[in-house]
Design a protein around this motif. Structure first.
Motif, mmCIF file in Angstrom:
data_model
loop_
_atom_site.group_PDB
_atom_site.id
_atom_site.type_symbol
_atom_site.label_atom_id
_atom_site.label_comp_id
_atom_site.label_asym_id
_atom_site.label_seq_id
_atom_site.Cartn_x
_atom_site.Cartn_y
_atom_site.Cartn_z
ATOM 1 N N THR A 1 0.580 4.036 -3.232
ATOM 2 C CA THR A 1 0.137 4.996 -3.016
ATOM 3 C C THR A 1 1.276 6.113 -3.325
ATOM 4 O O THR A 1 1.138 7.530 -3.975
ATOM 5 C CB THR A 1 -0.314 5.595 -1.663
ATOM 6 O OG1 THR A 1 0.715 5.075 -0.627
ATOM 7 C CG2 THR A 1 -1.842 4.897 -1.344
ATOM 8 N N GLY A 2 2.397 5.972 -3.155
ATOM 9 C CA GLY A 2 3.498 6.490 -3.303
ATOM 10 C C GLY A 2 3.748 6.790 -4.806
ATOM 11 O O GLY A 2 4.010 8.067 -5.172
ATOM 12 N N LEU A 3 3.527 5.792 -5.658
ATOM 13 C CA LEU A 3 3.743 5.778 -7.263
ATOM 14 C C LEU A 3 2.714 6.625 -7.650
ATOM 15 O O LEU A 3 2.890 7.210 -8.753
ATOM 16 C CB LEU A 3 3.461 4.271 -7.712
ATOM 17 C CG LEU A 3 4.902 3.730 -7.338
ATOM 18 C CD1 LEU A 3 4.878 2.294 -7.929
ATOM 19 C CD2 LEU A 3 6.198 4.057 -7.998
ATOM 20 N N SER B 1 1.095 7.097 2.043
ATOM 21 C CA SER B 1 2.389 6.373 1.602
ATOM 22 C C SER B 1 3.610 6.556 2.867
ATOM 23 O O SER B 1 3.869 5.518 3.181
ATOM 24 C CB SER B 1 3.075 6.783 0.389
ATOM 25 O OG SER B 1 4.212 6.218 0.088
ATOM 26 N N THR B 2 3.596 7.729 3.298
ATOM 27 C CA THR B 2 4.675 7.939 4.445
ATOM 28 C C THR B 2 4.027 7.247 5.450
ATOM 29 O O THR B 2 5.187 6.467 6.159
ATOM 30 C CB THR B 2 4.790 9.450 4.720
ATOM 31 O OG1 THR B 2 5.228 10.125 3.352
ATOM 32 C CG2 THR B 2 5.515 9.549 5.692
ATOM 33 N N PHE C 1 0.682 -1.143 0.144
ATOM 34 C CA PHE C 1 0.168 -0.037 0.040
ATOM 35 C C PHE C 1 0.892 1.299 0.006
ATOM 36 O O PHE C 1 0.596 2.118 -0.652
ATOM 37 C CB PHE C 1 -0.890 0.070 1.531
ATOM 38 C CG PHE C 1 -1.782 1.012 1.227
ATOM 39 C CD1 PHE C 1 -2.933 1.412 0.594
ATOM 40 C CD2 PHE C 1 -1.642 2.263 2.075
ATOM 41 C CE1 PHE C 1 -3.748 2.362 0.754
ATOM 42 C CE2 PHE C 1 -2.388 3.332 2.270
ATOM 43 C CZ PHE C 1 -3.550 3.550 1.479
ATOM 44 N N GLY C 2 2.094 1.251 0.917
ATOM 45 C CA GLY C 2 2.975 2.356 1.091
ATOM 46 C C GLY C 2 3.406 2.622 -0.667
ATOM 47 O O GLY C 2 3.603 3.804 -0.972
#
Length: 545
Positions: free
Chosen positions: A429-431, A527-528, A425-426
């Motif tokens: 969402t970061g991408l 993401s963080t 998931f991190g």
């Protein structure tokens, strides 16, 4: 099987005598007695798959209604003229109430003496509140129009009624998850708990996907749309019908045996098997109830007397202060699990609450504040619709992944599943935040489902493992089971409280960030937080070998 009162003051009958107590259900009693002889505690018998599926229907109906709310609550609030400065109030009231009251309800359900069982009365009550809330926020304007004709007063009361409906619905929908999980843990063996949690995740995803699809249909141009006053009434009709059917099926899935107290001073538990734990003995007997006994004597107590003090200690009604003290005194591994659950829900909700707006503003480059007949606004609206399809992909992938979990569990264990859910998931969402593109974003929406399935299964699976380990240690040490005032209900409630706490934190902080930096900050924040939670899951959460 109802034991006479005199038997409470006699030595416990041997298993051979207990087996003769009821000759009408010999096969079932033999299975129960094997568990008694082997472990010293009655273990619920194995459940049929059909029963577990019926039990999971509550999650299907709940998530169906959640999806309807996600799709329509903002248009409804806008249509009744809710001022923007009251938006945060709507989203904060419910989680604050839930965070304060959830442990109280969890503890109360642990001590509930209803003839229908400990959990089902609370599930039924919360289900009714969900229906009332949904009726108010989807039909508030129509209800007020039937009683008030003055325009300004009508608008004011429509806003009040709609806000009340949203708060009631969110409050009950968040609350109901704890009693449902505790109900599953009470009436199922350890193996069936694992299956039940997977079925819960499966039907959660299916309910969400069907709810989003229902919201995507233009009901205004259908027969029902013409027959009813508005599209919102059509949606309410379907949502209420689905939820009622699912709730009825769930409540009739697996019978509970009620907890019985002899009197207020001497509370005999149905079964006390270990510290921090209450268990329901589910025996399908003719009269439908089993009077509680306390057959083990307390060390040092007079011979022939029940250890009533052991069964009644810390069982008085708990104030909020004493209940919070109980939560703070939880073993450290329970607290670490709650913190990891908080990180997970903060990440997940920060993405989900603003995802459609992110699609409309960042991916599609639209503007929600432009005139409604402008290209920018229509572009934004198209992005929101595509975002709804992304949420549907999330729900479907959640259902698929819950089956993959069963395949992966023997190879990577609970720690691997927990770590993988947060990590994927991190990264996903970061991408999305770094490379906002329609097709890649829709593809990466499938990773949202991985996180959703993880949050709905793994933490509760760990709770079951912790309780199982505590029971085994007590039996190995030869200690008698004692009541320490906290059962599965309050443990599940403490875990579910993290959802409300995440909503409170996001309601206070994320809205300000969005107003300053735009919707793109939501996926970066998700993401963080998820990657931080990933580290916490790997190094702080305790896993039972």
């Amino acid at each position: 099987m109802t034991l006479p009162k005199e038997s409470f003051h006699e030595a416990p009958a041997p298993p051979s005598e207990l087996a003769k107590a009821d000759t009408d259900s010999t096969g079932q009693k033999e299975a129960v007695l094997q568990s008694v002889t082997r472990t010293g505690a009655v273990v619920p018998r194995q459940r049929a798959v059909g029963r577990l599926v019926m039990h999971s229907m509550a999650m299907f109906g709940r998530e169906f209604c959640y999806a309807v709310e996600a799709a329509f609550v903002t248009p409804v609030l806008l249509s009744v003229g809710l001022p923007r400065n009251l938006y945060s109030l709507v989203w904060l009231i419910s989680p604050i109430l839930g965070f304060l009251l959830q442990p109280v309800v969890g503890s109360a359900s642990d001590h509930c003496t209803s003839s229908w069982g400990r959990r089902r009365p609370y599930i039924l009550g919360l289900g009714i509140i969900m229906l009332v809330g949904m009726a108010l926020y989807l039909n508030g304007d129509v209800i007020i129009s039937a009683f008030i004709s003055e325009r300004d007063k009508k608008r004011t009361w429509a806003i009040v009624l709609t806000m009340l409906g949203v708060v009631l619905f969110d409050f009950a929908a968040d609350f109901i998850d704890g009693p449902i999980k505790a109900y599953l843990f009470d009436v199922c063996s350890h193996q069936d708990k694992e299956k039940g949690l997977h079925y819960h995740a499966l039907f959660t995803g299916l309910g969400g996907s069907l709810g989003y699809l229902t919201g995507a249909v233009d009901w205004g141009h259908t027969v029902l749309g013409y027959a009813m006053a508005s599209e919102f009434q059509v949606i309410f009709f379907f949502a209420a019908l689905v939820f009622l059917i699912c709730l009825i099926v769930h409540l009739h899935s697996i019978p509970e045996v009620p907890l019985r107290y002899e009197n207020e001073e001497t509370k005999f538990l149905l079964e006390v098997t270990e510290s921090y734990k209450y268990r329901s003995i589910e025996e399908e007997i003719k009269n439908g109830c089993l009077k509680s006994t306390c057959i083990e004597t307390k060390a040092g107590a007079e011979p022939g007397k029940c250890a009533a003090t052991s069964c009644t200690e810390d069982q008085s009604r708990m104030t909020l202060k004493s209940l919070l003290r109980t939560l703070l005194n939880m073993p450290s591994h329970y607290r670490y699990l709650c913190v990891s659950h908080l990180f997970g829900w903060m990440a997940f909700l920060s993405n989900m609450l603003f995802f459609t707006d992110f699609m409309g503003q960042v991916v599609y480059k639209g503007n929600p504040y432009a005139p409604h007949n402008s290209t920018l606004y229509l572009t934004y609206k198209a992005g929101v619709e595509v975002g709804c399809w992304g949420l549907c992909i999330n729900a479907i992938s959640s259902s698929v992944y819950c089956y993959l979990q069963k395949i992966l569990l023997p190879y990577i264990g609970l720690k691997g599943l927990y770590f993988t859910g947060y990590l994927l998931f991190g990264l996903g969402t970061g991408l999305i935040g770094l490379f906002p593109n329609v097709y890649s974003t829709l593809a990466l929406c499938s990773l949202f489902g991985v996180m959703s399935s993880t949050l709905y299964t793994v933490p509760f699976h760990l709770i079951a493992e912790y309780h199982r380990e505590e029971e085994s240690l007590k039996l190995q040490d030869g200690e008698q089971a004692q009541d320490h005032g906290r059962g599965k209900g309050i443990d599940c409630a403490a875990l579910t409280c993290m959802v409300q706490l995440a909503q409170i934190i996001l309601g206070v902080g994320l809205g300000l960030l969005v107003s300053v930096a735009g919707s793109a900050v939501t996926v970066i924040s998700a993401s963080t937080v998820s990657l931080i939670g990933c580290c916490f899951v790997a190094f702080c959460v305790r896993y039972v070998e």
